[in-house]
Scaffold this active site. Structure first.
Site, PDB file in Angstrom:
ATOM      1  N   GLU A  38      36.669  47.993  36.746  1.00 48.44           N
ATOM      2  CA  GLU A  38      36.858  46.952  35.720  1.00 48.44           C
ATOM      3  C   GLU A  38      35.252  46.664  35.070  1.00 48.44           C
ATOM      4  OE1 GLU A  38      39.193  44.752  34.743  1.00 48.44           O
ATOM      5  OE2 GLU A  38      37.705  43.727  33.726  1.00 48.44           O
ATOM      6  N   THR A  82      42.702  45.691  30.487  1.00 50.95           N
ATOM      7  CA  THR A  82      42.900  46.489  31.610  1.00 50.95           C
ATOM      8  C   THR A  82      44.492  47.407  31.352  1.00 50.95           C
ATOM      9  OG1 THR A  82      41.929  44.926  33.100  1.00 50.95           O
ATOM     10  CG2 THR A  82      43.069  46.771  34.224  1.00 50.95           C
ATOM     11  N   HIS A 197      34.259  41.321  36.684  1.00 53.44           N
ATOM     12  CA  HIS A 197      35.209  40.673  35.492  1.00 53.44           C
ATOM     13  C   HIS A 197      34.567  39.658  34.920  1.00 53.44           C
ATOM     14  CE1 HIS A 197      38.492  39.153  33.221  1.00 53.44           C
ATOM     15  NE2 HIS A 197      39.090  40.192  33.447  1.00 53.44           N
ATOM     16  N   ASP A 256      37.411  50.731  32.737  1.00 52.50           N
ATOM     17  CA  ASP A 256      38.529  50.337  31.723  1.00 52.50           C
ATOM     18  C   ASP A 256      38.299  50.024  30.182  1.00 52.50           C
ATOM     19  OD1 ASP A 256      37.792  47.755  32.659  1.00 52.50           O
ATOM     20  OD2 ASP A 256      39.663  47.081  32.897  1.00 52.50           O
ATOM     21  N   HIS A 257      37.144  49.243  29.995  1.00 53.61           N
ATOM     22  CA  HIS A 257      36.787  48.907  28.655  1.00 53.61           C
ATOM     23  C   HIS A 257      35.486  48.262  28.883  1.00 53.61           C
ATOM     24  CE1 HIS A 257      37.817  45.043  30.477  1.00 53.61           C
ATOM     25  NE2 HIS A 257      39.043  45.177  30.860  1.00 53.61           N
TER      26      HIS A 257
HETATM   27  C1  GP9 Z   1      43.754  41.399  36.102  1.00 55.91           C
HETATM   28  C2  GP9 Z   1      42.697  42.390  35.885  1.00 55.91           C
HETATM   29  C3  GP9 Z   1      41.764  42.156  34.623  1.00 55.91           C
HETATM   30  O1  GP9 Z   1      44.842  41.661  36.925  1.00 55.91           O
HETATM   31  O2  GP9 Z   1      43.469  43.428  35.661  1.00 55.91           O
HETATM   32  O3  GP9 Z   1      42.413  42.086  33.571  1.00 55.91           O
HETATM   33  P1  GP9 Z   1      41.629  42.094  32.262  1.00 55.91           P
HETATM   34  O4  GP9 Z   1      41.263  40.691  31.688  1.00 55.91           O
HETATM   35  O5  GP9 Z   1      40.150  43.056  32.510  1.00 55.91           O
HETATM   36  O6  GP9 Z   1      42.558  42.825  31.283  1.00 55.91           O
HETATM   37 MN    MN Z   2      40.063  44.917  32.691  1.00 57.27          MN
END
Ligand code: GP9
Ligand code: MN
Length: 422
Positions: A38, A82, A197, A256-257
């Protein structure tokens, strides 16, 4: 309709490159343990913050003789965050320019990595300690072919084991390895971490380094949560070794980003000690990619210009699956010698060997200075064309008309007639 599929197919075929023969089937038969990290960006790797190492375990891994580390790997996500990264992985298609394809086109026909692994006898599972309907995952995972989704009810979140968005990465990783011990092999397990996150909150006991000292609390805390996720990955490796799963697996991990948006440019500029131009912002879309094959002796740092779109063909080639030959996808095997070295971001920005296009400006890659827009024009068109073809597939659900086995067109399955209600 199906005539659109013909055009798209021609576009995709013209882009195909021969995958690397050296890497073909190098991990055949192994379990695949894939971790979406993440919000982990590349700039923290092999870097320090006020004299403290941010990712000690991952840094060590970049130098491990069994790790191929990619330092020019870009995320290609948009508003689906994500879920967009997951979409890219499974389909080698770009997500959508707006909204989340996981919600808007969950019923389309897709030819996923998961399905090709199922066909090879793999048990396929996604593991993420959040409620199963977040990002519509429960619906789309079924469609993508996942055998099992280990979501929040499959985890025990003990006292002090949750922070910020939910379960902390370390207990999540520990319990995920426990799940892996139970499932049949070979398996594909996709783990999605959560602690790093936004807004990057941690309990005191999980802060292993100090905060940064900029005007952005977000960036200041980010270093600490990344450091915590690094610790969780260390636990993953330890537990895989203890469980005996390590030797017979391949471990793939990537960000992921981005975690730090352009709203924090002043703070970023303080940290990186340079001005954050649109060129730098594009370069900040790099996320780390690790491909770790235990006891393979295949390692090194690879500077190829690649992106999340390339994961599916790369994984299929290293697993010895030939699905990519016919499949409708925009990615290329990362290890192929004939790889384009051209990365398209979802909003039309691109990165090539010599040029970067960002903020409606053409930038010289070497100097980071703006340059004549004419130099970028042919590539701007190329990026547009690729994204337009991609969007035709998704909006038109075009894979209904395509037979993956033969590479020919087919008639879509007519939907079941609805039962009359009495
Ligand atoms: C939530 C997690 C985070 O289940 O995958 O999501 P994001 O905000 O990064 O898309
Ligand atoms: Mn994410």
């Amino acid at each position: 309709d199906s005539s659109e599929m013909v055009n798209v197919n021609n576009f995709v075929k013209a882009k195909k490159v021969e995958p690397s023969s050296d890497m073909n089937a190098i991990a055949e038969g192994r379990n695949i343990i894939l971790v979406e990290l993440e919000s982990v960006q590349e700039f923290v790797i092999n870097n320090e913050m006020n004299g403290e190492v941010i990712t000690p375990f991952l840094n060590e891994l970049t130098n491990h003789p069994d790790t191929m580390y990619f330092d020019n790997f870009y995320h290609q996500t948009e508003q689906g965050k994500t879920s967009d990264a997951e979409f890219l992985l499974d389909n080698s298609l770009y997500p959508l320019p707006r909204g989340a394809v996981f919600f808007t086109h969950s019923g389309n026909e897709y030819q996923t990595l998961t399905k090709s692994l199922n066909a090879e006898g793999y048990y396929t599972a996604s593991m993420h300690a959040n409620s199963k309907s977040f990002w519509n995952r429960d619906i789309i995972y079924d469609n993508f072919g996942y055998d099992r989704f280990y979501s929040l009810p499959d985890y025990t979140v003990g006292e002090g084991q949750a922070v910020n968005w939910g379960m902390k990465d370390i207990p999540f990783i520990e319990q995920s390895v426990e799940h892996m011990k139970e499932i049949e092999q070979p398996f594909f397990s996709k783990l999605i971490t959560l602690t790093n996150h936004h807004p990057f909150y941690l309990d005191e006991e999980d802060k292993f380094i100090e905060e940064f000292d900029s005007n952005s609390g977000t960036l200041n805390r980010y270093f600490q949560t990344v450091r915590y996720t690094d610790e969780a990955i260390k636990v993953l490796f330890e537990n895989l070794k203890e469980s005996g799963l390590y030797e017979n697996s391949i471990i793939i991990m990537y960000g992921d980003h981005y975690g730090i948006s352009e709203n924090h440019n002043t703070a970023m500029s303080k940290y990186l000690e340079k001005e954050i131009t649109p060129f730098e912002t594009a370069q900040l879309q790099r996320v780390p990619l690790f491909i770790h094959i235990p006891e393979s002796g295949v390692g090194g740092v690879n500077h190829s210009l690649v992106g999340q779109i390339d994961l599916k063909p790369t994984i299929e080639n290293i697993m010895g699956i030939n699905e990519s030959d016919n499949s409708i996808q925009f990615g290329q095997d990362i290890f192929s010698e004939n790889q384009d070295q051209f990365v398209i971001l979802r909003d039309g920005r691109f990165i090539s060997k010599d040029l970067v296009y960002a903020g409606q400006t053409c930038w010289d890659k070497e100097t980071g200075e703006s340059t004549d827009i004419e130099a970028c024009k042919p590539y701007i068109e190329r990026a547009k064309e690729e994204l337009a073809n991609n969007d035709k597939i998704i909006y038109g659900d075009l894979l209904r008309f395509y037979d993956l086995k033969s590479g020919n067109l087919k008639e879509p399955k007519s939907s079941e007639p609805k039962l009359e209600e009495n």
